[in-house]
Scaffold this motif. Structure first.
Motif, PDB file in Angstrom:
ATOM      1  N   ILE A 124       5.119  11.435   7.900  1.00 25.79           N
ATOM      2  CA  ILE A 124       3.779  10.869   8.135  1.00 25.79           C
ATOM      3  C   ILE A 124       3.425  10.946   9.605  1.00 25.79           C
ATOM      4  O   ILE A 124       2.327  11.334   9.999  1.00 25.79           O
ATOM      5  CB  ILE A 124       3.726   9.404   7.648  1.00 25.79           C
ATOM      6  CG1 ILE A 124       3.831   9.325   6.143  1.00 25.79           C
ATOM      7  CG2 ILE A 124       2.430   8.760   8.082  1.00 25.79           C
ATOM      8  CD1 ILE A 124       3.944   7.922   5.626  1.00 25.79           C
ATOM      9  N   CYS A 174      -2.533   7.945   4.285  1.00 27.91           N
ATOM     10  CA  CYS A 174      -1.694   7.038   3.510  1.00 27.91           C
ATOM     11  C   CYS A 174      -2.400   6.517   2.287  1.00 27.91           C
ATOM     12  O   CYS A 174      -1.812   5.760   1.520  1.00 27.91           O
ATOM     13  CB  CYS A 174      -1.271   5.849   4.369  1.00 27.91           C
ATOM     14  SG  CYS A 174      -0.088   6.263   5.620  1.00 27.91           S
ATOM     15  N   GLY A 175      -3.645   6.920   2.060  1.00 33.10           N
ATOM     16  CA  GLY A 175      -4.360   6.409   0.911  1.00 33.10           C
ATOM     17  C   GLY A 175      -3.815   6.932  -0.400  1.00 33.10           C
ATOM     18  O   GLY A 175      -3.704   6.203  -1.374  1.00 33.10           O
ATOM     19  N   HIS A 176      -3.426   8.201  -0.417  1.00 33.05           N
ATOM     20  CA  HIS A 176      -2.972   8.816  -1.669  1.00 33.05           C
ATOM     21  C   HIS A 176      -1.470   8.961  -1.720  1.00 33.05           C
ATOM     22  O   HIS A 176      -0.934   9.669  -2.565  1.00 33.05           O
ATOM     23  CB  HIS A 176      -3.615  10.179  -1.855  1.00 33.05           C
ATOM     24  CG  HIS A 176      -3.233  11.187  -0.819  1.00 33.05           C
ATOM     25  ND1 HIS A 176      -2.115  11.968  -0.913  1.00 33.05           N
ATOM     26  CD2 HIS A 176      -3.818  11.529   0.339  1.00 33.05           C
ATOM     27  CE1 HIS A 176      -2.042  12.760   0.140  1.00 33.05           C
ATOM     28  NE2 HIS A 176      -3.060  12.518   0.913  1.00 33.05           N
ATOM     29  N   LEU A 177      -0.757   8.293  -0.828  1.00 32.42           N
ATOM     30  CA  LEU A 177       0.673   8.510  -0.779  1.00 32.42           C
ATOM     31  C   LEU A 177       1.419   7.535  -1.675  1.00 32.42           C
ATOM     32  O   LEU A 177       0.931   6.456  -2.014  1.00 32.42           O
ATOM     33  CB  LEU A 177       1.189   8.340   0.644  1.00 32.42           C
ATOM     34  CG  LEU A 177       1.066   9.546   1.534  1.00 32.42           C
ATOM     35  CD1 LEU A 177       1.830   9.305   2.808  1.00 32.42           C
ATOM     36  CD2 LEU A 177       1.584  10.780   0.864  1.00 32.42           C
ATOM     37  N   TYR A 178       2.594   7.903  -2.029  1.00 33.00           N
ATOM     38  CA  TYR A 178       3.450   7.087  -2.878  1.00 33.00           C
ATOM     39  C   TYR A 178       4.820   7.004  -2.242  1.00 33.00           C
ATOM     40  O   TYR A 178       5.696   6.426  -2.731  1.00 33.00           O
ATOM     41  CB  TYR A 178       3.551   7.709  -4.275  1.00 33.00           C
ATOM     42  CG  TYR A 178       3.538   9.200  -4.247  1.00 33.00           C
ATOM     43  CD1 TYR A 178       2.334   9.902  -4.424  1.00 33.00           C
ATOM     44  CD2 TYR A 178       4.689   9.931  -4.028  1.00 33.00           C
ATOM     45  CE1 TYR A 178       2.302  11.275  -4.390  1.00 33.00           C
ATOM     46  CE2 TYR A 178       4.657  11.304  -3.982  1.00 33.00           C
ATOM     47  CZ  TYR A 178       3.459  11.975  -4.183  1.00 33.00           C
ATOM     48  OH  TYR A 178       3.424  13.338  -4.136  1.00 33.00           O
ATOM     49  N   TRP A 218       0.845  -1.198   0.000  1.00 38.73           N
ATOM     50  CA  TRP A 218       0.000   0.000   0.000  1.00 38.73           C
ATOM     51  C   TRP A 218       0.877   1.244   0.000  1.00 38.73           C
ATOM     52  O   TRP A 218       0.508   2.284  -0.526  1.00 38.73           O
ATOM     53  CB  TRP A 218      -0.907  -0.037   1.226  1.00 38.73           C
ATOM     54  CG  TRP A 218      -1.964   0.992   1.318  1.00 38.73           C
ATOM     55  CD1 TRP A 218      -1.991   2.033   2.178  1.00 38.73           C
ATOM     56  CD2 TRP A 218      -3.184   1.073   0.569  1.00 38.73           C
ATOM     57  NE1 TRP A 218      -3.133   2.767   2.011  1.00 38.73           N
ATOM     58  CE2 TRP A 218      -3.884   2.194   1.028  1.00 38.73           C
ATOM     59  CE3 TRP A 218      -3.733   0.312  -0.446  1.00 38.73           C
ATOM     60  CZ2 TRP A 218      -5.119   2.565   0.531  1.00 38.73           C
ATOM     61  CZ3 TRP A 218      -4.973   0.683  -0.963  1.00 38.73           C
ATOM     62  CH2 TRP A 218      -5.645   1.802  -0.474  1.00 38.73           C
ATOM     63  N   LEU A 219       2.061   1.129   0.633  1.00 35.50           N
ATOM     64  CA  LEU A 219       3.027   2.217   0.635  1.00 35.50           C
ATOM     65  C   LEU A 219       4.288   1.726  -0.053  1.00 35.50           C
ATOM     66  O   LEU A 219       4.927   0.792   0.407  1.00 35.50           O
ATOM     67  CB  LEU A 219       3.382   2.647   2.057  1.00 35.50           C
ATOM     68  CG  LEU A 219       2.332   3.380   2.865  1.00 35.50           C
ATOM     69  CD1 LEU A 219       2.886   3.687   4.233  1.00 35.50           C
ATOM     70  CD2 LEU A 219       1.940   4.657   2.189  1.00 35.50           C
TER      71      LEU A 219
END
Lengths: 429, 236
Positions: A410, A425-429, A396-397
């Motif tokens: 974060i 953390c949903g839109h993180l890269y 996910w990350l």
């Protein structure tokens, strides 16, 4: 995209916090991460604390999942690990209507292919009480309180998972806001009806919502309903009767097929649970989430200009009976909710304090008076890092957030609150 | 005329100084608007939003930042790890009526939807196929923009009574501008059946796979540029 700003003189106006300093000084290989990371004093300000290429702390953790499937055998050493729910159990825990879990958590779980609950201290406390209490006397009530978004419903689902493996009967009331709130849609066939009840003329029924509740009840207790029988004869109306000695499964099928009677069927089930006599009756768990909605104000009208009180609703009247402590052989778990107050209603004011007396009011607190409180706080530092390690394991990350600097950023923005980490953390890269 | 212009500029500069430094900490900032950039002399250094440039700089006595004066930075500079200039520019193209929070939310939803769609493929695939699937939403965004951006553009030139369409090479800023306007115009055109984040995410995923309307439009431009390649040397 840009969370905070700095001015040009980075040397003079460096924004450092405890966490950024401390995470760089913790040890990486093999040793345990302590629960509270100590502060280290720095005499000079150093620009090179966090690197953009080295992996952070969360990638060094090797053990993420808990090996034991039974929550009754978890110990204090398992705090921080993830308890997985396999796919065979998911069909009975994730309900069709009015789910216990939140929407964002479920979309994440479907993408990542696993549904996990973290083992924490309040969860272990609850399961320990349920294991060693005396079930021949009156019922114990456990009330969970704490700041918003810290895991009250998740500990409740953790306890429900334990109870299902022991063979208990579960009464799920996960979202009573649906009974009390008026749904404002312009599509006419989606509006829900209110009808005067046949049992008692002063009360009001919800036919469609009660039918959905009965479907939920049937889904969560998949095999148990055929072994429990009624002890009385019931007359629903002039021409409809059911004899005594009928199993719960036929009652539920009756209620779903004949929607006019559905609320009374729900009331009969609860009456049977409270007045149980036979020794073969299974133990029951009543899981009531967001209980402060029952003791508040409603926005439903049966005549124009007059708002109903929640006491006049038949479903609410029945669910209040199960919150009392006048029955035996079971347990009650109550959770509070301040963030789920619907935004359409201006009559309900938002409460800013965490104490249950301010949220429930005088009436609610008196009904729940001798109870056992359980405090559900924010994360500790160790739990926050294990949350990030779980995301890295499931991809996910990926990329910049696995470095030291990304982790520190974060944790500085989200702090130790679980929902903020989940949303950020949903839109993180 | 020149004297008057300089006098007016310096008065405006003083006004901006007084308005901007009220309530702020004392650093060597002078003003924060773009119109006053020209007043800085050459010895001033540029502000830097990138953390790596501090480590790569050669730190001699003459060149170090400790001795130099620095220009004022705009409010949008950060030192965060997740800063990407192309993403930031795309977010400003989505912006309408000054609603920055809504533009930010739409981009964030688009990136999550890309991540969710790619992760479902990843976890359902065999271990041989897993290496070829890209899960990072930033990489998907960059490749999608590269796939959909045109290299050649056409201009109209009138020579005599005829107007010829001549192909020429586009600059990088113009390429990005064309891609983003084509994409957003298509997304805003029809009656919406989904939320904005879902529509942006679907369009980016399609461009990543060389499908969709923006890639078709770029290919049509390239074809017409090839058809007109005889007129390259017409400008005289």
């Amino acid at each position: 995209m840009l969370p905070y700003t700095c001015c040009t003189r980075y040397i003079r106006h460096q924004a450092t916090t405890k966490l950024i300093k401390n995470i760089s000084c913790a040890v990486l290989q093999g040793t345990n991460i302590p629960e509270v990371i100590q502060v280290r004093k720095q005499s000079k300000i150093n620009l090179r604390t966090n690197s953009n290429s080295n992996p952070g702390l969360a990638s060094s953790i090797k053990k993420i999942y808990c090996n034991e499937r039974d929550p009754g055998n978890h110990t204090l050493k398992d705090v921080g690990l993830m308890h997985e729910i396999p796919k065979e159990d998911q069909s009975s825990l994730v309900l069709k209507y009015d789910k216990g879990f939140r929407k964002k958590f479920l979309t994440e779980a479907s993408a990542v292919d696993k549904l996990c609950i973290m083992v924490r201290k309040p969860g272990l406390e609850l399961v320990n009480y349920l294991k060693y209490s005396n079930y021949s006397t009156a019922v114990n009530r456990y009330l969970m309180y704490g700041p918003a978004g810290c895991g009250k419903t998740m500990t409740m689902m953790y306890a429900v998972d334990y109870c299902k493996k022991q063979g208990w009967l579960i009464v799920p009331v996960f979202n009573p806001w649906t009974f009390i709130q008026y749904k404002n849609t312009y599509i006419v066939h989606q509006r829900e009806e209110i009808v005067r009840s046949l049992w008692n003329k002063e009360r009001v029924d919800h036919p469609e919502i009660a039918a959905r509740w009965l479907e939920n009840f049937r889904q969560i207790n998949s095999g148990l309903l055929e072994t429990v029988f009624t002890t009385r004869e019931y007359t629903w109306s002039k021409h409809e009767k059911t004899k005594s000695g009928v199993s719960f499964s036929t009652l539920v099928d009756l209620g779903i097929a004949r929607i006019r009677i559905a609320t009374d069927v729900a009331g009969c089930i609860i009456r049977e649970i409270i007045n149980q006599d036979s020794p073969d009756f299974p133990r029951t768990l009543a899981a009531v989430d967001s209980a402060n909605s029952i003791f508040g104000i409603s926005t439903l009208k049966i005549e124009p200009g007059v708002y109903l009180e929640p006491q006049e609703l038949a479903l609410v009247h029945n669910f209040k009976k199960i919150l009392s402590n006048k029955w035996k052989n079971g347990a009650v778990i109550v959770g509070l909710n301040t963030s789920g107050i619907p935004s359409q209603t201006k009559r309900i004011a938002k409460v800013s304090s965490e104490h249950p007396y301010d949220i429930l009011g005088q009436e609610g607190f008196d009904i729940l008076d001798p109870h056992i409180p359980i405090h559900v706080p924010h994360y500790t530092d160790k739990e926050a890092i294990s949350h990030l390690a779980y995301y890295q394991d499931r991809k996910w990350l990926v990329g910049r957030s696995t470095t030291e600097a990304g982790e520190a950023e974060i944790l500085q923005i989200c702090g130790n609150s679980p929902t903020d980490i989940c949303v950020y953390c949903g839109h993180l890269y | 005329m020149l004297r008057k212009a300089v006098f007016n500029l310096s008065r405006r500069h003083e006004f901006l100084v007084a308005r901007n430094t009220a309530g702020k900490t004392s650093c060597k900032c002078i003003s924060t608007t773009n119109a006053v950039k020209a007043i800085y002399p050459d010895t001033y250094a540029d502000p830097r939003p990138d953390r790596k440039s501090y480590f790569d700089e050669s730190d001699t006595e003459q060149d170090s930042l400790a001795t130099k004066m620095v220009k004022a930075a705009p409010n949008t500079f950060t030192y965060s790890v997740f800063y990407d200039p192309v993403l930031y520019k795309f977010e400003k193209m989505i912006l309408k009526k000054g609603k920055g929070a809504l533009a930010k939310k739409i981009l964030q939803d688009a990136l999550t939807n890309i991540k969710i769609a790619q992760l479902k493929k990843y976890h359902a695939a065999s271990p041989e196929e897993k290496e070829s699937i890209e899960v990072d939403p930033l990489v998907v965004f960059h490749t999608a923009i590269e796939n959909a951006s045109p290299i050649l553009g056409l201009t109209r030139v009138k020579k005599g009574s005829m107007t010829y369409q001549i192909p020429h090479v586009l600059s990088e800023e113009k390429r990005f501008f064309l891609v983003s306007t084509w994409m957003l115009k298509y997304i805003r055109s029809n009656r919406p059946k989904n939320e904005a984040g879902i529509r942006v995410g679907n369009e980016l995923l399609a461009a990543y796979n060389n499908q969709g309307t923006t890639v078709k439009r770029k290919q049509a431009l390239h074809k017409s540029a090839e058809a007109n390649r005889a007129y390259i040397n017409i400008r005289a």
